[in-house]
Design a protein around this motif. Structure first.
Motif, mmCIF file in Angstrom:
data_model
loop_
_atom_site.group_PDB
_atom_site.id
_atom_site.type_symbol
_atom_site.label_atom_id
_atom_site.label_comp_id
_atom_site.label_asym_id
_atom_site.label_seq_id
_atom_site.Cartn_x
_atom_site.Cartn_y
_atom_site.Cartn_z
ATOM 1 N N GLN A 218 -72.212 0.862 -40.080
ATOM 2 C CA GLN A 218 -72.419 -0.205 -41.016
ATOM 3 C C GLN A 218 -73.848 -0.836 -40.622
ATOM 4 N N ASP A 219 -74.233 -1.013 -39.188
ATOM 5 C CA ASP A 219 -75.466 -1.249 -38.639
ATOM 6 C C ASP A 219 -76.795 -0.659 -39.306
ATOM 7 N N ASP A 220 -76.264 0.724 -39.914
ATOM 8 C CA ASP A 220 -77.462 1.473 -40.290
ATOM 9 C C ASP A 220 -77.763 1.582 -41.782
ATOM 10 N N PHE A 221 -76.994 0.261 -42.562
ATOM 11 C CA PHE A 221 -76.869 0.137 -43.868
ATOM 12 C C PHE A 221 -78.390 -0.572 -43.985
ATOM 13 N N PRO A 222 -78.899 -0.347 -45.223
ATOM 14 C CA PRO A 222 -80.288 -1.151 -45.739
ATOM 15 C C PRO A 222 -80.326 -2.675 -45.480
ATOM 16 N N GLN A 223 -81.345 -3.312 -45.286
ATOM 17 C CA GLN A 223 -80.910 -4.862 -45.081
ATOM 18 C C GLN A 223 -80.582 -5.240 -46.423
ATOM 19 N N THR A 224 -81.226 -4.782 -47.589
ATOM 20 C CA THR A 224 -80.812 -5.238 -49.017
ATOM 21 C C THR A 224 -80.091 -4.047 -49.694
ATOM 22 N N GLY A 225 -78.952 -4.256 -49.865
ATOM 23 C CA GLY A 225 -78.473 -3.071 -50.779
ATOM 24 C C GLY A 225 -78.516 -3.154 -52.270
ATOM 25 N N ARG A 226 -78.166 -2.213 -53.058
ATOM 26 C CA ARG A 226 -78.205 -2.130 -54.328
ATOM 27 C C ARG A 226 -76.512 -2.007 -55.054
ATOM 28 N N SER A 227 -76.634 -2.888 -56.248
ATOM 29 C CA SER A 227 -75.471 -3.479 -56.781
ATOM 30 C C SER A 227 -74.874 -2.104 -57.359
ATOM 31 N N ALA A 228 -75.557 -1.156 -57.701
ATOM 32 C CA ALA A 228 -74.736 0.042 -58.497
ATOM 33 C C ALA A 228 -74.471 1.321 -57.345
ATOM 34 N N ARG A 229 -74.331 0.917 -56.037
ATOM 35 C CA ARG A 229 -74.286 1.838 -54.985
ATOM 36 C C ARG A 229 -72.897 1.439 -54.095
ATOM 37 N N LEU A 230 -72.078 2.391 -53.889
ATOM 38 C CA LEU A 230 -71.287 2.280 -52.637
ATOM 39 C C LEU A 230 -71.807 2.929 -51.309
ATOM 40 N N TYR A 231 -71.598 2.108 -50.433
ATOM 41 C CA TYR A 231 -71.803 2.381 -48.725
ATOM 42 C C TYR A 231 -70.753 2.770 -48.065
ATOM 43 N N ILE A 232 -70.708 3.791 -47.370
ATOM 44 C CA ILE A 232 -69.782 4.200 -46.501
ATOM 45 C C ILE A 232 -70.148 4.301 -45.137
ATOM 46 N N ASP A 233 -69.286 3.546 -44.318
ATOM 47 C CA ASP A 233 -69.457 3.426 -42.977
ATOM 48 C C ASP A 233 -68.622 4.683 -42.190
ATOM 49 N N LEU A 234 -69.206 5.476 -41.771
ATOM 50 C CA LEU A 234 -68.585 6.828 -41.363
ATOM 51 C C LEU A 234 -67.690 6.689 -40.109
ATOM 52 N N ALA A 235 -68.343 5.773 -39.006
ATOM 53 C CA ALA A 235 -67.857 5.598 -38.046
ATOM 54 C C ALA A 235 -66.468 4.647 -38.211
#
Length: 76
Positions: A35-52
Motif C-alpha cells: 500500500q505504501d507504493d500506491f500513488p499519493q492521490t488515487g483515481r475514483s474509478a480504479r481499484l488498487y491491490i496491495d499484493l503483500a
C-alpha cells in the motif's frame, strides 16, 4: 449451522460455465507491491491491490478505503 471441518473444507466450485460482467470500476485494476507504493492521490474509478497483504482498496475523496476484510479461518 454448519461446522467447518477438514472433511468439508476441500470443496471445489467450477466457475467455467459462469459469464461475468464486471462493473466499470473493476475494469481499471492496478496492483502494487504494498500500500505504501500506491500513488499519493488515487483515481475514483480504479481499484488498487496491495499484493503483500492481499487487500483491495478504492480511492474516496482524500484516502484509500479498504474494500475487503481478511478472514483468518484459523480463528474458528
Amino acid at each position: 449451522m454448519t461446522t467447518i471441518t477438514d472433511a468439508n473444507l476441500a470443496q471445489t466450485l467450477d466457475l467455467s460455465k459462469i459469464d461475468v460482467i464486471l462493473p466499470e470500476i473493476a475494469q481499471s485494476i492496478v496492483e502494487y507491491p504494498t500500500q505504501d507504493d500506491f500513488p499519493q492521490t488515487g483515481r475514483s474509478a480504479r481499484l488498487y491491490i496491495d499484493l503483500a497483504e492481499g487487500q483491495t482498496y478504492r480511492w474516496q475523496d482524500t484516502t484509500y478505503v479498504l474494500l475487503n476484510a481478511l478472514i483468518d479461518c484459523g480463528q474458528f
